[in-house]
Design a protein around this motif. Structure first.
Motif, short mmCIF file in Angstrom:
data_model
loop_
_atom_site.label_atom_id
_atom_site.label_comp_id
_atom_site.label_asym_id
_atom_site.label_seq_id
_atom_site.Cartn_x
_atom_site.Cartn_y
_atom_site.Cartn_z
N UNK A 56 12.15 20.59 9.07
CA UNK A 56 10.79 20.16 8.76
C UNK A 56 9.95 20.12 10.03
N UNK A 57 8.66 19.88 9.86
CA UNK A 57 7.79 19.76 11.03
C UNK A 57 8.22 18.61 11.93
N UNK A 58 8.61 17.50 11.33
CA UNK A 58 9.08 16.36 12.12
C UNK A 58 10.34 16.74 12.90
N UNK A 59 11.24 17.43 12.24
CA UNK A 59 12.48 17.84 12.91
C UNK A 59 12.24 18.87 14.00
N UNK A 60 11.32 19.79 13.76
CA UNK A 60 11.00 20.80 14.77
C UNK A 60 10.39 20.15 16.01
N UNK A 61 9.38 19.29 15.80
CA UNK A 61 8.73 18.64 16.94
C UNK A 61 9.71 17.78 17.71
N UNK A 62 10.56 17.06 17.00
CA UNK A 62 11.56 16.22 17.66
C UNK A 62 12.57 17.06 18.43
N UNK A 63 12.99 18.15 17.86
CA UNK A 63 13.96 19.05 18.51
C UNK A 63 13.45 19.52 19.86
N UNK A 64 12.14 19.75 19.96
CA UNK A 64 11.58 20.27 21.21
C UNK A 64 10.90 19.18 22.05
N UNK A 65 11.30 17.94 21.83
CA UNK A 65 10.95 16.88 22.77
C UNK A 65 9.69 16.09 22.47
N UNK A 66 9.13 16.24 21.26
CA UNK A 66 7.88 15.53 20.95
C UNK A 66 7.96 14.89 19.57
N UNK A 67 8.73 13.81 19.42
CA UNK A 67 8.82 13.13 18.12
C UNK A 67 7.42 12.76 17.62
N UNK A 68 7.04 13.24 16.46
CA UNK A 68 5.65 13.05 16.01
C UNK A 68 5.44 11.79 15.19
#
Length: 396
Positions: A32-44
């Motif tokens: 998901x978008x949350x998982x993608x952003x978190x994976x790359x260092x920016x928990x949304x």
């Protein structure tokens, strides 16, 4: 004009009806978008924003140290996922890595914004009575107001892709007070006119009256949603490694958007096709086809009878370009078969406040390279950062 073939009409009805009997299966898993952003260092942070007309939109914020927020608005059939699929070389993550306060919006009807206060998208056809007009008139004001309230900024900068720009033209024309809230709109692959699209899309445009008649007869309202028959079929079919590139990319995507095998490589295809398409209304597709067929950038054409009730005119009104005063940077590509250079030229002549124009020097750049191309940091990001630097103004 087009000629209606009864046999073709019947064949299409039979095919579509037969598709509805195909057994549905779960989609291949995707981050998901949350998982993608978190994976790359920016928990949304997720915001669930309610529009004036009751739609509930998911917006994700990747906080940064910059006091000027940057809103990213995806294209048709797309979602916030697309801005992060290339990881640290994607636009959203690159902006966040450089300290920008990044906001990823989702327009009504896609996988993250398939919600309403009252209407049920599975049972109420009224939920799907929208196109880019409603996205520009209702979705963008709700999103912009939330961003400015939460960030404390008076203005924001925006980056749109394809329909993500069309929405802003509606906003500037129909709700002109929002022009002053935007530092700059960076329009990647901007869409407003479809006068010069080559086949196969030009053929589809000429057949659009027949297509519109068919979907109304069949009562089809949603297209390519995650739980719809069309969405399940596409995701299942196009996530198969042997099929994803040879068929879905080379035979379907490239003929419409432009061929560029170097930027969209076979290894990336399964990642792309599990996230895209993300669903929208049939009316959204039909509105763009109407623009191409009628050669007018105007509101949705319901037919003369309904138009008279809705617009007090037999024809839908055209959008007023002179009211769109927000600064706009147009970034076009010579190999973009959807947002062609001649059509962008028409748009450029209409807009009163173009502050930057570029035909990207990379000759094979196509419509989708702007958001998922392998080497965007080389051929695209320097221009985006330059435009942001030159136009970002913080107002106390």
């Amino acid at each position: 004009m087009y000629t209606s073939s009864p046999s073709l009409y019947l064949l299409v009805i039979i095919i579509i009806k037969q598709i509805s009997y195909i057994t549905t299966e779960k989609l291949p898993s995707a981050l998901s978008s949350i998982e993608l952003a978190t994976k790359y260092g920016h928990p949304p942070t997720q915001y669930n924003i309610i529009t004036e007309d009751g739609y509930i939109l998911a917006v994700f914020r990747l906080p940064g140290r910059s006091r000027i927020p940057v809103l990213l608005m995806h294209g048709i059939l797309d979602s916030s996922d697309m801005w992060m699929l290339r990881g640290n070389t994607s636009l959203a993550i690159t902006l966040a890595n450089n300290g920008y306060d990044v906001w990823l919006a989702n327009s009504r009807g896609n996988r993250y914004s398939r919600r309403h206060k009252i209407l049920n998208p599975d049972t109420d056809p009224a939920f799907w009575q929208f196109s880019f007009h409603e996205m520009g008139y209702y979705d963008l004001p709700a999103v912009i107001d939330t961003i400015l309230n939460e960030s404390g900024a008076k203005k924001l900068s925006a980056i749109g892709h394809s329909q993500g720009n069309t929405m802003f033209y509606v906003l500037g024309s129909e709700r002109k007070e929002y022009n002053s809230k935007i530092n700059v709109l960076i329009a990647l692959a901007p869409i407003a006119y479809l006068h010069n699209t080559p086949p196969p899309l030009s053929i589809v445009i000429q057949l659009s009256p027949l297509i519109e008649s068919l979907v109304k007869k069949l009562g089809v309202y949603e297209i390519f949603g995650d739980n719809s028959t069309t969405g399940l079929l596409v995701h299942k079919f196009c996530s198969t490694p042997d099929i994803a590139y040879a068929v879905c990319i080379e035979q379907i995507l490239f003929p419409v958007l432009g061929f560029d095998r170097e930027e969209l490589e076979p290894e990336f295809a399964p990642t792309l096709t599990v996230h895209y398409p993300a669903g929208t209304s049939v009316q959204s597709i039909l509105h763009f086809l109407q623009i191409g067929y009628r050669k007018m950038f105007a509101r949705y054409n319901y037919g003369s009878k309904v138009n008279r009730r809705t617009y007090n005119s037999p024809d839908p009104p055209e959008y007023q370009w002179d009211k769109i005063t927000m600064p706009i940077a147009l970034l076009a590509a010579r190999n973009d078969r959807l947002s062609s250079i001649p059509d962008v030229a028409i748009l450029r002549r209409r807009l009163p406040s173009v502050v930057f124009y570029l035909e990207n020097p990379r000759s094979t750049l196509n419509h989708v390279d702007f958001i998922v191309g392998r080497n965007m940091p080389v051929y695209l990001f320097p221009y985006i950062f330059q435009i942001l630097h030159e136009n970002n103004h913080f107002v106390d």
